[in-house]
Design a protein around this motif. Structure first.
Motif, short mmCIF file in Angstrom:
data_model
loop_
_atom_site.label_atom_id
_atom_site.label_comp_id
_atom_site.label_asym_id
_atom_site.label_seq_id
_atom_site.Cartn_x
_atom_site.Cartn_y
_atom_site.Cartn_z
N CYS A 36 0.94 -1.07 -0.08
CA CYS A 36 0.02 0.23 0.06
C CYS A 36 1.66 1.61 -0.06
O CYS A 36 0.92 2.05 -0.09
CB CYS A 36 -1.06 -0.51 1.10
SG CYS A 36 -1.61 -1.45 1.18
N SER A 41 -4.65 7.07 -0.92
CA SER A 41 -5.13 5.87 0.51
C SER A 41 -5.90 6.78 0.33
O SER A 41 -6.81 8.51 0.60
CB SER A 41 -4.34 5.85 1.32
OG SER A 41 -5.16 5.90 2.27
N PRO A 42 -7.64 6.92 0.28
CA PRO A 42 -8.70 7.19 0.73
C PRO A 42 -8.64 7.87 2.08
O PRO A 42 -9.85 9.03 2.22
CB PRO A 42 -9.75 6.21 0.80
CG PRO A 42 -9.02 5.04 0.03
CD PRO A 42 -8.05 5.69 0.19
N ALA A 50 -14.07 12.89 -0.69
CA ALA A 50 -13.41 11.71 0.35
C ALA A 50 -13.17 11.98 1.55
O ALA A 50 -13.26 10.72 2.30
CB ALA A 50 -12.13 11.85 -0.77
N TRP A 184 -12.51 5.30 -10.07
CA TRP A 184 -12.55 5.97 -9.24
C TRP A 184 -10.85 6.55 -8.92
O TRP A 184 -9.91 6.45 -9.43
CB TRP A 184 -11.79 4.62 -8.14
CG TRP A 184 -12.06 4.15 -6.61
CD1 TRP A 184 -12.19 5.37 -5.77
CD2 TRP A 184 -10.73 3.73 -5.62
NE1 TRP A 184 -12.03 5.34 -4.84
CE2 TRP A 184 -10.85 4.01 -4.89
CE3 TRP A 184 -10.21 2.83 -6.20
CZ2 TRP A 184 -9.75 3.53 -3.17
CZ3 TRP A 184 -8.94 2.19 -4.87
CH2 TRP A 184 -9.82 2.38 -3.75
N PRO A 186 -8.95 7.82 -5.38
CA PRO A 186 -9.04 7.62 -3.89
C PRO A 186 -9.32 8.71 -3.32
O PRO A 186 -9.67 8.65 -2.21
CB PRO A 186 -7.82 6.33 -3.55
CG PRO A 186 -7.07 5.66 -4.37
CD PRO A 186 -8.31 6.50 -5.80
N GLN A 187 -8.42 10.09 -3.59
CA GLN A 187 -8.13 10.47 -3.33
C GLN A 187 -8.92 11.73 -2.74
O GLN A 187 -9.54 12.71 -2.28
CB GLN A 187 -6.63 11.68 -2.27
CG GLN A 187 -5.42 10.83 -1.95
CD GLN A 187 -4.15 11.33 -2.32
OE1 GLN A 187 -3.98 11.05 -3.33
NE2 GLN A 187 -3.52 12.54 -1.61
N GLY A 190 -15.24 8.28 -3.60
CA GLY A 190 -15.18 7.05 -3.93
C GLY A 190 -15.39 6.62 -5.19
O GLY A 190 -15.73 7.35 -6.21
N LYS A 191 -15.74 4.98 -5.37
CA LYS A 191 -16.04 4.76 -6.64
C LYS A 191 -17.12 4.74 -7.12
O LYS A 191 -18.30 4.40 -6.99
CB LYS A 191 -15.70 2.79 -6.74
CG LYS A 191 -14.49 2.87 -5.85
CD LYS A 191 -14.41 0.88 -5.83
CE LYS A 191 -12.50 1.54 -5.12
NZ LYS A 191 -12.58 -0.46 -3.89
N ALA A 217 -11.85 -0.13 -10.56
CA ALA A 217 -11.90 -0.45 -10.00
C ALA A 217 -12.40 -1.33 -9.98
O ALA A 217 -13.20 -2.23 -9.47
CB ALA A 217 -11.96 0.34 -8.64
#
Ligand code: CUA
Length: 347
Positions: A36, A41-42, A50, A184, A186-187, A190-191, A217
Motif C-alpha cells: 500500500c 489512500s482514501p 473523499a 475511482w 481514492p483521494q 468513492g468508486k 476499480a
C-alpha cells in the motif's frame, strides 16, 4: 478443539508451532501492507466527498474497536468465571436476568448500532451524489483499457487526464464503450460504476491544486491493472487556459520533417483508430491525439510520455501492454523519426 474448560497446557512443541505461525502471519500482513506504500489512500482525502467517506470510515473503525474491546472483555470474564465454576454441577443456572442480558447485548444493541451506521453510510453516499452547484461538465467513457475524456461545452476531447478547477464541483458523467469498469480517485471520490448503456454521475471537487491518481476499480480484462488516469486540479484561471488550449486544432506543420511525419501518419492505418483535429484523421477506436504531447503518460498510465517511450509504443505497443487494440507499426527509421517529430508538435 483445545478446550478452555480442560486446563491441559499445550506442550512445548505446540507452543513453538503457534509462535511460528504468529510470526509468519505478522510477516504476511506486513508484506501486504507494504504494497500500500506510495498508493493514494482514501484515508488521505483531498476533496469534500473523499473527506466524508474517510470520516465515516474512522467512525466505523472506532465503533468496531469499542465493540471488539467490550466483547473481548466479556469473553475473558466468561472464561475466568467458567474456570472458577468448573467444580460446580451447573455453572449457568436458569436465570431471567441472564436471558434479558443476552437479548439486550445480543440483539438490541447490535441492531441499534447497525441501523445507525447504515443510515450514516446511506446519508454519506447521498451527500456525495447530490448536485452542489458546479459549473462545468466532463464526460468520461471507459474503454478496454483507457479513458476517453470529453468536455462537451468546449468540444474538447482528450484521454486519461481529467482537469478540474480547484474548489469548484465539476459534474462528471461516466459511461462505458464496452464492458463494466469502475472510475475511482481514492483521494477525491468513492468508486462509481462505469456501465455500458447507462450514465452515472458524480460531483468531483479537489481542495488543493495537485495531480491525483485514479484507476479502474472493476476487473475488465487483461490490462485492467493498466487502466490508470490522473485528475489534475488547477486554479480556475489555469483550468480555463488549459480548456482553451485543448479546444484548438492541431498546429499546421512548419518544417519539412514535421510535414513528412504528418504524411506518414495520415497515409498509414493510424487514421482508422485515431483522430487529430484539423486533419482528416477521425478514428474513434483509440484515443484522440490532437494534444497527445500535452499528456503525461502513454497507454493509460502504462509508461511516461517521452520520445523514446512513444517510439517503442508506436513500433510495438503489444510488448508494453499486451492485448491492447493497437497493432505493431512497420516503419523505417526515417519515417519513425518524422512521425515522432510530428507527434511532438501536438501539444
Ligand atoms: Cu477497466 Cu478494470
Amino acid at each position: 478443539m483445545y478446550s478452555i474448560f480442560h486446563a491441559d497446557k499445550p506442550d512445548k512443541r505446540g507452543r513453538l508451532r503457534s509462535r511460528s505461525l504468529f510470526i509468519i502471519g505478522l510477516g504476511i500482513v506486513g508484506f501486504l501492507l507494504a504494497g500500500c506504500a506510495g498508493q493514494p489512500s482514501p484515508l488521505d482525502p483531498k476533496g469534500p466527498d473523499a473527506r466524508q467517506t474517510a470520516n465515516l470510515w474512522w467512525l466505523m473503525f472506532a465503533v468496531a474497536a469499542v465493540v471488539f474491546i467490550v466483547v473481548t472483555v466479556l469473553l475473558l470474564i466468561a472464561i475466568i468465571r467458567a474456570r472458577r465454576a468448573q467444580a460446580e454441577v451447573n455453572p449457568y443456572p436458569q436465570d431471567r436476568r441472564a436471558l434479558v442480558l443476552v437479548i439486550i447485548g445480543g440483539a438490541v444493541i447490535p441492531a441499534v448500532v447497525l441501523i445507525v451506521l447504515m443510515s450514516l453510510s446511506v446519508m454519506t453516499e447521498r451527500a456525495g451524489a447530490s448536485p452542489a452547484g458546479g459549473r462545468g461538465t466532463v464526460e468520461v467513457i471507459g474503454h478496454d483499457w483507457w479513458w476517453e475524456v470529453r468536455y462537451p461545452d468546449q468540444k474538447v476531447v482528450t484521454a486519461n487526464e481529467v482537469h478540474i478547477p480547484v474548489g469548484e464541483p465539476m459534474l462528471v458523467k461516466v459511461t462505458s464503450g464496452d464492458v463494466i469498469h469502475s472510475f475511482w480517485i481514492p483521494q477525491l471520490h468513492g468508486k462509481i460504476d462505469v456501465i455500458p448503456g447507462q450514465t452515472n454521475t458524480i460531483w468531483l471537487q479537489a481542495d488543493q491544486p495537485g495531480t491525483y491518481r485514479g484507476e479502474c476499480a472493476e476487473y475488465c480484462g487483461t490490462q485492467h491493472a493498466k487502466m490508470d488516469f490522473v485528475v489534475v486540479a488547477e486554479s480556475p484561471a489555469d483550468f480555463r487556459a488549459w480548456l482553451n488550449q485543448q479546444s484548438q486544432p492541431a498546429p499546421v506543420p512548419q518544417d519539412e520533417m514535421v510535414r513528412e511525419g504528418q504524411q506518414a501518419f495520415l497515409g498509414s492505418s493510424c487514421v482508422y483508430c485515431h483522430a487529430i483535429a484539423g486533419t482528416n484523421a477521425s478514428g474513434t477506436i483509440g484515443p484522440d491525439l490532437t494534444h497527445l504531447a500535452s499528456r503525461s503518460t502513454l497507454g493509460a498510465g502504462a509508461i511516461p510520455n517521452t520520445r523514446g517511450n512513444l517510439a517503442g509504443w508506436i513500433v510495438n505497443s503489444q510488448a508494453i501492454k499486451p492485448g491492447n487494440k493497437m497493432p505493431p507499426m512497420y516503419l523505417d527509421s526515417d519515417q519513425l523519426q518524422a512521425l515522432l517529430a510530428y507527434l511532438e508538435t501536438l501539444k
